[in-house]
Design an enzyme around this catalytic site. Structure first.
Site, PDB file in Angstrom:
ATOM      1  N   TYR A 125     -13.239  -2.335  10.659  1.00  9.61           N
ATOM      2  CA  TYR A 125     -11.870  -1.847  10.806  1.00  9.61           C
ATOM      3  C   TYR A 125     -11.054  -2.083  12.145  1.00  9.61           C
ATOM      4  O   TYR A 125     -10.174  -2.639  12.467  1.00  9.61           O
ATOM      5  CB  TYR A 125     -11.733  -0.387  10.433  1.00  9.61           C
ATOM      6  N   ALA A 126     -12.048  -1.926  13.057  1.00 14.48           N
ATOM      7  CA  ALA A 126     -11.728  -1.795  14.686  1.00 14.48           C
ATOM      8  C   ALA A 126     -11.354  -3.651  15.133  1.00 14.48           C
ATOM      9  O   ALA A 126     -10.258  -3.821  15.585  1.00 14.48           O
ATOM     10  CB  ALA A 126     -12.758  -1.452  15.613  1.00 14.48           C
ATOM     11  N   ARG A 157       0.982   5.881  -1.743  1.00 16.63           N
ATOM     12  CA  ARG A 157       0.792   7.246  -1.209  1.00 16.63           C
ATOM     13  C   ARG A 157       0.601   6.831   0.199  1.00 16.63           C
ATOM     14  O   ARG A 157       0.771   5.907   0.873  1.00 16.63           O
ATOM     15  CB  ARG A 157      -0.583   7.545  -1.827  1.00 16.63           C
ATOM     16  N   SER A 171      -3.875   0.413  14.598  1.00 16.00           N
ATOM     17  CA  SER A 171      -4.608   1.629  14.605  1.00 16.00           C
ATOM     18  C   SER A 171      -5.199   1.738  15.915  1.00 16.00           C
ATOM     19  O   SER A 171      -5.458   0.898  16.906  1.00 16.00           O
ATOM     20  CB  SER A 171      -5.579   1.523  13.596  1.00 16.00           C
ATOM     21  N   GLY A 217       0.582  -1.333  -0.101  1.00 10.35           N
ATOM     22  CA  GLY A 217      -0.063  -0.124  -0.046  1.00 10.35           C
ATOM     23  C   GLY A 217       0.899   1.038  -0.042  1.00 10.35           C
ATOM     24  O   GLY A 217       0.381   2.283   0.658  1.00 10.35           O
ATOM     25  N   ALA A 218       1.860   1.189  -0.661  1.00  6.47           N
ATOM     26  CA  ALA A 218       3.014   2.247  -0.588  1.00  6.47           C
ATOM     27  C   ALA A 218       3.027   3.286  -1.620  1.00  6.47           C
ATOM     28  O   ALA A 218       3.702   3.993  -1.897  1.00  6.47           O
ATOM     29  CB  ALA A 218       4.407   1.547  -0.460  1.00  6.47           C
ATOM     30  N   ALA A 246     -10.468  -5.847  12.759  1.00  5.07           N
ATOM     31  CA  ALA A 246      -9.296  -6.019  11.820  1.00  5.07           C
ATOM     32  C   ALA A 246      -7.806  -5.587  12.402  1.00  5.07           C
ATOM     33  O   ALA A 246      -6.975  -6.446  12.552  1.00  5.07           O
ATOM     34  CB  ALA A 246      -9.328  -5.550  10.466  1.00  5.07           C
ATOM     35  N   LYS A 247      -8.114  -4.338  13.062  1.00  3.04           N
ATOM     36  CA  LYS A 247      -6.781  -3.924  13.594  1.00  3.04           C
ATOM     37  C   LYS A 247      -6.637  -4.341  15.076  1.00  3.04           C
ATOM     38  O   LYS A 247      -5.307  -4.347  15.329  1.00  3.04           O
ATOM     39  CB  LYS A 247      -7.074  -2.175  13.560  1.00  3.04           C
ATOM     40  N   ASP A 283      -2.605  -7.244  -5.214  1.00  2.00           N
ATOM     41  CA  ASP A 283      -3.966  -7.079  -4.378  1.00  2.00           C
ATOM     42  C   ASP A 283      -3.287  -8.212  -3.169  1.00  2.00           C
ATOM     43  O   ASP A 283      -2.994  -9.345  -3.327  1.00  2.00           O
ATOM     44  CB  ASP A 283      -5.144  -7.748  -4.841  1.00  2.00           C
TER      45      ASP A 283
HETATM   46  P1  NAP Z   1      -4.362   5.425   2.158  1.00  2.00           P
HETATM   47  O1  NAP Z   1      -3.709   6.895   1.821  1.00  2.00           O
HETATM   48  O2  NAP Z   1      -5.702   5.223   1.783  1.00  2.00           O
HETATM   49  O3  NAP Z   1      -3.258   4.444   1.472  1.00  2.00           O
HETATM   50  C1  NAP Z   1      -3.677   2.983   1.455  1.00  2.00           C
HETATM   51  C2  NAP Z   1      -2.646   2.406   0.270  1.00  2.00           C
HETATM   52  O4  NAP Z   1      -3.257   1.069   0.203  1.00  2.00           O
HETATM   53  C3  NAP Z   1      -3.346   2.843  -1.241  1.00  2.00           C
HETATM   54  O5  NAP Z   1      -2.523   3.243  -2.068  1.00  2.00           O
HETATM   55  C4  NAP Z   1      -4.475   1.705  -1.639  1.00  2.00           C
HETATM   56  O6  NAP Z   1      -4.540   1.765  -2.962  1.00  2.00           O
HETATM   57  C5  NAP Z   1      -3.503   0.717  -1.057  1.00  2.00           C
HETATM   58  N1  NAP Z   1      -4.472  -0.646  -0.932  1.00  2.00           N
HETATM   59  C6  NAP Z   1      -5.744  -0.575  -0.555  1.00  2.00           C
HETATM   60  N2  NAP Z   1      -5.983  -1.826  -0.721  1.00  2.00           N
HETATM   61  C7  NAP Z   1      -5.126  -2.787  -0.919  1.00  2.00           C
HETATM   62  C8  NAP Z   1      -4.927  -4.048  -1.636  1.00  2.00           C
HETATM   63  N3  NAP Z   1      -5.951  -5.156  -1.188  1.00  2.00           N
HETATM   64  N4  NAP Z   1      -3.632  -4.484  -1.669  1.00  2.00           N
HETATM   65  C9  NAP Z   1      -2.666  -3.614  -2.226  1.00  2.00           C
HETATM   66  N5  NAP Z   1      -2.748  -2.177  -1.702  1.00  2.00           N
HETATM   67  C10 NAP Z   1      -4.016  -1.750  -1.179  1.00  2.00           C
HETATM   68  O7  NAP Z   1      -4.294   5.093   3.918  1.00  2.00           O
HETATM   69  P2  NAP Z   1      -3.019   5.639   4.705  1.00  2.00           P
HETATM   70  O8  NAP Z   1      -3.817   6.878   5.609  1.00  2.00           O
HETATM   71  O9  NAP Z   1      -1.890   5.802   4.282  1.00  2.00           O
HETATM   72  O10 NAP Z   1      -2.939   4.163   5.670  1.00  2.00           O
HETATM   73  C11 NAP Z   1      -1.847   3.324   5.764  1.00  2.00           C
HETATM   74  C12 NAP Z   1      -2.092   2.263   6.831  1.00  2.00           C
HETATM   75  O11 NAP Z   1      -2.260   2.915   8.211  1.00  2.00           O
HETATM   76  C13 NAP Z   1      -3.461   1.503   6.719  1.00  2.00           C
HETATM   77  O12 NAP Z   1      -3.228   0.159   6.915  1.00  2.00           O
HETATM   78  C14 NAP Z   1      -4.448   2.305   7.575  1.00  2.00           C
HETATM   79  O13 NAP Z   1      -5.409   1.408   8.003  1.00  2.00           O
HETATM   80  C15 NAP Z   1      -3.473   2.504   8.891  1.00  2.00           C
HETATM   81  N6  NAP Z   1      -3.838   3.700   9.633  1.00  2.00           N
HETATM   82  C16 NAP Z   1      -3.919   5.017   8.961  1.00  2.00           C
HETATM   83  C17 NAP Z   1      -4.304   6.143  10.045  1.00  2.00           C
HETATM   84  C18 NAP Z   1      -4.554   7.477   9.395  1.00  2.00           C
HETATM   85  O14 NAP Z   1      -5.103   8.347  10.140  1.00  2.00           O
HETATM   86  N7  NAP Z   1      -4.344   7.681   8.220  1.00  2.00           N
HETATM   87  C19 NAP Z   1      -4.508   5.893  11.249  1.00  2.00           C
HETATM   88  C20 NAP Z   1      -4.324   4.404  11.702  1.00  2.00           C
HETATM   89  C21 NAP Z   1      -3.905   3.528  10.976  1.00  2.00           C
HETATM   90  P3  NAP Z   1      -5.863   2.244  -3.829  1.00  2.00           P
HETATM   91  O15 NAP Z   1      -5.510   3.651  -3.726  1.00  2.00           O
HETATM   92  O16 NAP Z   1      -5.667   1.853  -5.207  1.00  2.00           O
HETATM   93  O17 NAP Z   1      -6.938   1.910  -2.908  1.00  2.00           O
END
Ligand code: NAP
Length: 252
Positions: A153-154, A15, A141, A12-13, A156-157, A62
């Site tokens: 989500y909760a 972005r 999370s 998921g890198a 899963a986390k 995926d």
């Molecule tokens: P994000 O900006 O939505 O980025 C997530 C990335 O994962 C996107 O590039 C997405 O691709 C990709 N992805 C989604 N489903 C996938 C799959 N099945 N296989 C491969 N890649 C996949 O999220 P983020 O905020 O950076 O979050 C990153 C992680 O931190 C996540 O696990 C999130 O739950 C966790 N987290 C985030 C926060 C927060 O406040 N942001 C807080 C706690 C935990 P697409 O764009 O194509 O969907």
């Protein structure tokens, strides 16, 4: 700086937090495989790493797809050498109150976070065991503690925390550590989408969140990348099975 070049995989890198972690691990001397759903979406991340003199490659997979995961991990090992650092970061949200949550939204979230982290870890662990070294970092999370509208989500986390501790127990004797990072509110497209869903301006949501955070601000992807770099580092070998809350203050 790492003394030996390691190969890292960050899922998921394309972005957000994953991109920041990939850049940071590359800056620390690792060759980095950037995995996301769409290979072309990874170009920003890999381009910035390569422009800075690092080594990065992009792969589409995926993480919930067993065959795609196994193929991607084999491709990384062939191109960059055995992956011995894995950051399970790919994530999605499908928020809704329990009575409105569809089974599909439950399955999507649980599959990406839990099945995805399981498949990736299983595919990579053989390389780690063979190397006698490994670092697995799973993105949990603060929502693991419970969050309205996020039963899927909760769950899963929170599940990822049990998964992490079990990997730490099973793999520790092979030089492999497993830890989880539990971020609080981080400014990414994921939280921007939350603002949209709530019908709020993102700036207003950030301000409301910051008011509840001890350090008085919301988090940035680099805050999480810093923690991930520590846990993925050579010298963190005695830190395993832990959940590090990176949330700007204590959590409940
Ligand atoms: P994000 O900006 O939505 O980025 C997530 C990335 O994962 C996107 O590039 C997405 O691709 C990709 N992805 C989604 N489903 C996938 C799959 N099945 N296989 C491969 N890649 C996949 O999220 P983020 O905020 O950076 O979050 C990153 C992680 O931190 C996540 O696990 C999130 O739950 C966790 N987290 C985030 C926060 C927060 O406040 N942001 C807080 C706690 C935990 P697409 O764009 O194509 O969907």
């Amino acid at each position: 700086m790492n003394t030996k070049r390691r190969t890292a995989i960050v899922t998921g890198a394309a972005r957000g937090i994953g991109a920041a972690i990939a850049r940071r691990l590359a800056a620390d001397g690792m060759a980095v495989a950037v995995i996301d759903l769409d290979e072309s979406a990874c170009a920003d991340t890999t381009g910035s790493i390569n422009d800075a003199g690092g080594t990065a490659m992009a792969l589409a997979a995926d993480v919930a797809d067993e065959a795609a995961v196994n193929k991607a991990v084999a491709g990384v090992a062939d191109a960059l050498g055995p992956p011995t650092v894995l950051v399970n970061n790919a994530g999605v949200t499908r928020d809704d109150l329990l009575f409105k949550m569809t089974a599909q939204d439950w399955d999507t979230v649980v599959n990406v976070h839990l099945r995805g982290s399981f498949l990736m870890s299983r595919a990579v662990q053989g390389h780690m065991v063979e190397a006698g070294f490994g670092r697995i970092v799973n993105l949990s999370s603060t929502s693991a503690l419970g969050n309205r509208g996020q039963a899927n989500y909760a769950a899963a986390k929170a599940g990822l925390q049990g998964f992490t501790k079990t990997l730490a127990i099973e793999l520790g004797r092979y030089g492999v550590t497993a830890n989880a990072i539990a971020p609080g509110f981080i400014e990414t497209e994921m939280t921007a989408a939350t603002a949209q869903r709530l019908g709020m301006d993102f700036a207003d949501l950030k301000k409301a969140a910051a008011d509840q955070i001890a350090v008085g601000r919301t988090g940035r992807p680099d805050d999480i990348a810093h923690a991930a770099a520590f846990l993925a580092g050579e010298e963190a070998g005695f830190v395993s099975g832990q959940v590090l809350y990176v949330a700007g203050g204590p959590t409940n």
